[in-house]
Design an enzyme around this catalytic site. Structure first.
Site, PDB file in Angstrom:
ATOM      1  N   HIS A 120       0.840  -1.197   0.000  1.00 46.94           N
ATOM      2  CA  HIS A 120       0.000   0.000   0.000  1.00 46.94           C
ATOM      3  C   HIS A 120       0.869   1.238   0.000  1.00 46.94           C
ATOM      4  CE1 HIS A 120       0.697   0.970   4.279  1.00 46.94           C
ATOM      5  NE2 HIS A 120       0.605  -0.342   4.505  1.00 46.94           N
ATOM      6  N   CYS A 157       2.673  -4.950   6.920  1.00 43.90           N
ATOM      7  CA  CYS A 157       2.427  -4.570   5.527  1.00 43.90           C
ATOM      8  C   CYS A 157       3.692  -4.038   4.873  1.00 43.90           C
ATOM      9  CB  CYS A 157       1.333  -3.519   5.463  1.00 43.90           C
ATOM     10  SG  CYS A 157      -0.320  -4.191   5.752  1.00 43.90           S
TER      11      CYS A 157
END
Length: 904
Positions: free
Chosen positions: A863, A879
């Site tokens: 992301h 992440c």
């Protein structure tokens, strides 16, 4: 004495007859004997000729009667059994050639043309039980399945030396639809009932397909362009993506309310339809593209053209949703009501609807009523409702399957059309005018200052640049098509001036001159030999000029006359047209002047002379074709009639055939007397501008007002070739079991040289190849130690981006995963507090999310981030953070299912 010898020899043996004749009186001279023999021979010849004539006089009518009987039988079968009608017409053609070789009866020609235009079934296959689905495989085979639960594959052009049918054995459950992988190496069979599962066959080797076990209760499946499948479960409204090995990849959101009935996958688009009447669209990243309202529960979907077209069917109707790029919107078309139609689809060019009906017919209709590109004709053959119809990729063939257990292949066009093209393809969309030469071999096109001359084969012969072609110009041909003439109006005060320029077909200017008149000129026409020029003024004055533009004389015609036509020898001129007191008049050119001959009160739209100049064919505003006999002066209507105004007429070289075209785009063929031959040639979407026969009378060239050129077969030889080629793989001629069928096959073998040869479609058919999926597979490889992600295509790195990875206690998991979720402008949920934050500049996920790991509670993925300084650090909750511009670039390159390998 000689007579005595003859008399005496009547009772004697042959030997003595010979002896007595040889020993005639020695006083008789050899000259008298020779003269007597010649006289006797003449008498015998005359007697033989007389007897032959008597026999022939009786033979010809009897043979004509038999041929007409065969023709009547063919015409009678046309509506109920078209294939048998075509077979009978082929046999009658052969009988005509064998028994009356000097003349082809018009009735035989007409019957053959009618059969070719209507009987378009090119092959027929059979299986046990009803057929629910039929389509074309990537290798051009025909595939079908139905209530038997097996998939049949047939060759369109079977080789009798090989096995033509493959049967894929299934689980015995009925199959409602089938889908091939793009390379043809695998096939899916979707069940009819929601209680059954999707079946999957994969091509292992040349021996055939084998069934492999699948996981999950899949009730509808379709291949993506790379071999992945979309699977839907009807009971909860979900659409799921699986890989080729049956492994789950992703769920697509949002769910539909109610069950999912069907899905389709084409190119980069996924669609589903279900009980709520909605058709939902996604791309391969799972991004929702929109929804369409079908109006009722969707039973089946067809998606093609890269997702630009959707065909849906519900309990009430079939519809097409076609994407309009220019308007950036979907256009919705009703294809047919299901009370009469069982199935429907569109041709690849979106111009034709093929609809299978309850009565066993396949109906072909233009998509828009105003579109005249295709005739509304039905294809007759099935005995029972037609459950499925589909077009081949090139749009030339239709496959249909029905309750009678047959799959039938049909030619979309009737076969009389040899080729078609639009002239705008060669000069853009700015073509101002197009003209066809009288011999049908050359076309002149004008675009701005440029005039291009090309042949019918689309080869450019010359290109002319001329300032006089900018505006108000008109192109014609003269000297039997050898000279191109450009006429341009010149604005002057008080008089009209026309500049006339002449070029040969090489583009070389061979002359020019000015025509001056005191009135505007409605029409200018050169004589075929180029010696005279006639002009029609706005008040009805007809002026004659020589080749150099010098005036020769003037006569006054009907003030509302619209056209002029020269006779082939240039000695007669015809004028006609007009709305007020219309007249068609004939003028004689004698001693370089015009002399009136006769006129008829006839509202003619166009006219032409026969090659022998004995007849004028006249087309009227109401579509009636007239014949003016120049010997008797009588004008009589023919039986040939159009439903719209006749706009063009042409004779063939020997005057035995006449072709006429009308404002509705139809073309009709007739004999010299105007008796129709066969049905109209249909296909032009605009009025017919001009027509011509080829010099050998084998073809017809037609030019529409929209710039479309079409070339048609013009006589029985071409129609017979089409008929024989159409049926050469059909069971009716492959294994003829009636005298008529055997006679038809013999006719094809005798008169069609290429009969039995493999067509180009067979010799150029693509060969199946199972691709090496690993050779060009796309994957993401994350190297945590490098804090980078590499995008691979095969063994080549296509891109590489820096990352932020998980911090201590929140390490990024290693292993092999797949992308299962892709979101634009995602919302973020805090992994500890569960606080939710919407999309925006402060959102920790940035503008893109690519998820690849989940424990059904937390998710990890790539992301963006508003904290650019964190990239390259161990700071995340597992992440992989990226610069926002990098994650946007990565988002465009991957899709759902892309493998992700995370390494230490």
């Amino acid at each position: 004495m000689l007579g005595k010898v003859s008399y005496q020899n009547r009772s004697r043996s042959p030997h003595k007859v010979s002896y007595n004749l040889q020993s005639a009186s020695p006083s008789r001279s050899p000259q008298r004997s020779s003269k007597w023999v010649r006289t006797l021979r003449r008498m015998v010849a005359m007697i033989s000729l007389t007897i032959g004539c008597i026999v022939l006089i009786g033979f010809v009518p009897s043979q004509q009667a038999k041929l007409r009987q065969s023709v009547a039988q063919a015409d009678q079968l046309l509506q109920s059994a078209p294939v048998e009608s075509l077979v009978t017409a082929i046999q009658a053609t052969g009988q005509n050639r064998d028994r009356l070789p000097w003349k082809m009866l018009p009735e035989v020609e007409s019957s053959l043309l009618n059969a070719v235009q209507n009987a378009r079934e090119r092959n027929r296959f059979e299986q046990a039980g009803q057929i629910y689905t039929a389509t074309f495989a990537p290798d051009q085979r025909v595939a079908a399945a139905g209530e038997g639960g097996q998939i049949y594959l047939w060759e369109q052009f079977p080789d009798p030396r090989q096995v033509q049918t493959q049967i894929l054995q299934g689980n015995g459950e009925a199959i409602g639809s089938i889908a091939f992988s793009p390379n043809g190496s695998a096939v899916l069979g979707n069940p009819v009932s929601a209680d059954d599962i999707v079946q999957f066959w994969q091509l292992q080797d040349d021996s055939g397909y084998q069934l492999s076990e699948q996981q999950g209760n899949w009730i509808s499946a379709a291949f993506s362009s790379d071999g992945q499948r979309v699977i839907s479960r009807s009971f909860d409204g979900r659409v799921q993506l699986w890989n080729a090995g049956g492994e789950w990849i992703a769920n697509l959101y949002p769910r539909q309310a109610g069950g999912i009935g069907t899905v389709a996958f084409d190119g980069g688009s996924i669609v589903s339809g279900g009980a709520d009447g909605n058709i939902t669209l996604w791309d391969t990243k799972g991004d929702l593209q929109g929804r369409l309202w079908a109006g009722a529960e969707v039973n089946s979907l067809q998606l093609d053209q890269g997702g630009q077209r959707i065909i849906s069917q519900d309990h009430n109707r079939q519809q097409a949703f076609v994407w309009d790029v220019a308007a950036n919107q979907w256009n919705q078309f009703l294809l047919g009501e299901t009370d009469t139609g069982r199935s429907a689809t569109l041709s690849p060019d979106n111009g034709i609807i093929a609809r299978g009906n309850q009565d066993g017919s396949v109906q072909l209709l233009p998509l828009v009523a105003e579109n005249r590109q295709f005739p509304a004709r039905s294809l007759i053959g099935h005995r029972g409702a037609v459950n499925t119809v589909s077009f081949s990729a090139d749009g030339k063939t239709i496959a249909s399957g029905g309750e009678d257990g047959t799959v039938r292949l049909w030619d979309v066009w009737d076969g009389t059309l040899l080729t078609k093209y639009h002239l705008q393809q060669w000069m853009g969309n700015s073509v101002e005018q197009t003209v066809l030469s009288p011999d049908g071999e050359t076309i002149a096109l004008q675009s701005g200052e440029t005039i291009r001359i090309q042949d019918i084969g689309q080869n450019v012969l010359a290109q002319i640049s001329d300032d006089s072609a900018k505006s108000s110009s008109q192109i014609t041909f003269t000297d039997r098509g050898e000279t191109v003439v450009l006429q341009k109006s010149i604005e002057t005060a008080g008089e009209a001036q026309i500049k006339v320029s002449l070029w040969n077909r090489k583009g070389e200017e061979i002359g020019s001159f000015l025509l001056q008149s005191n009135e505007a000129m409605r029409a200018i026409q050169f004589s075929p030999d180029g010696q005279y020029l006639a002009s029609l003024g706005s008040t009805g004055n007809i002026q004659l000029w020589n080749r150099n533009g010098q005036p020769l004389g003037t006569v006054t015609a009907n003030p509302s006359a619209q056209f002029l036509v020269f006779s082939p020898n240039g000695q007669w001129l015809l004028s006609g047209g007009g709305d007020v007191e219309p007249q068609t008049c004939l003028w004689q050119i004698k001693n370089d002047s015009l002399r009136p001959s006769t006129c008829h009160s006839l509202n003619s739209r166009i006219a032409t002379f026969s090659p022998d100049q004995r007849t004028v064919a006249i087309g009227s505003e109401d579509g009636q074709l007239y014949r003016w006999n120049l010997r008797t002066g009588r004008v009589t209507p023919t039986t040939q009639h159009h439903t719209a105004a006749i706009t063009s007429i042409a004779f063939n070289a020997d005057g035995t055939r006449l072709i006429s075209g009308s404002a509705d785009g139809q073309i009709r063929l007739s004999d010299a007397q105007g008796e129709p031959i066969g049905l109209p040639f249909i296909g032009h979407a605009a009025a017919i501008q001009s027509l011509a026969f080829s010099p050998n009378n084998e073809t017809i060239v037609s030019l529409g007002q929209n710039g479309e050129v079409r070339v048609w077969q013009a006589n029985w030889r071409g129609w017979l070739e089409t008929a024989c080629h159409r049926l050469q793989y059909h069971p009716v001629l492959r294994s003829p079991n009636t005298p008529v069928a055997r006679g038809a096959k013999a006719t094809c073998q005798q008169y069609v040289e290429s009969f039995g040869e493999a067509p180009d479609e067979l010799t150029n058919a693509p060969q199946l190849a199972v691709p090496d999926r690993d050779a060009d597979a796309m994957r993401l490889v994350v190297k945590l130690g490098e804090r980078r992600v590499h995008l691979y295509h095969g063994d080549t790195i296509q891109a590489s981006y820096p990352l932020a990875i998980g911090k201590a206690g929140w390490e990024t998991p290693t292993g092999t995963f797949r992308v299962f979720e892709m979101l634009q402008n995602p919302a973020w949920t805090h992994p500890i507090t569960r606080e939710r934050m919407g999309a925006g500049t402060e959102n920790p996920l940035g503008t893109r999310w690519i998820g690849f790991w989940s424990d059904n509670y937390n998710k990890i993925g790539f992301h963006g981030t508003p904290d650019r300084n964190s990239v390259g650090q161990d700071v995340s909750h597992g992440c992989l953070r990226m610069y926002d511009e990098d994650v946007q670039a990565l988002y465009e390159q991957v899709q759902l299912g892309t493998p992700v390998v995370v390494m230490p």
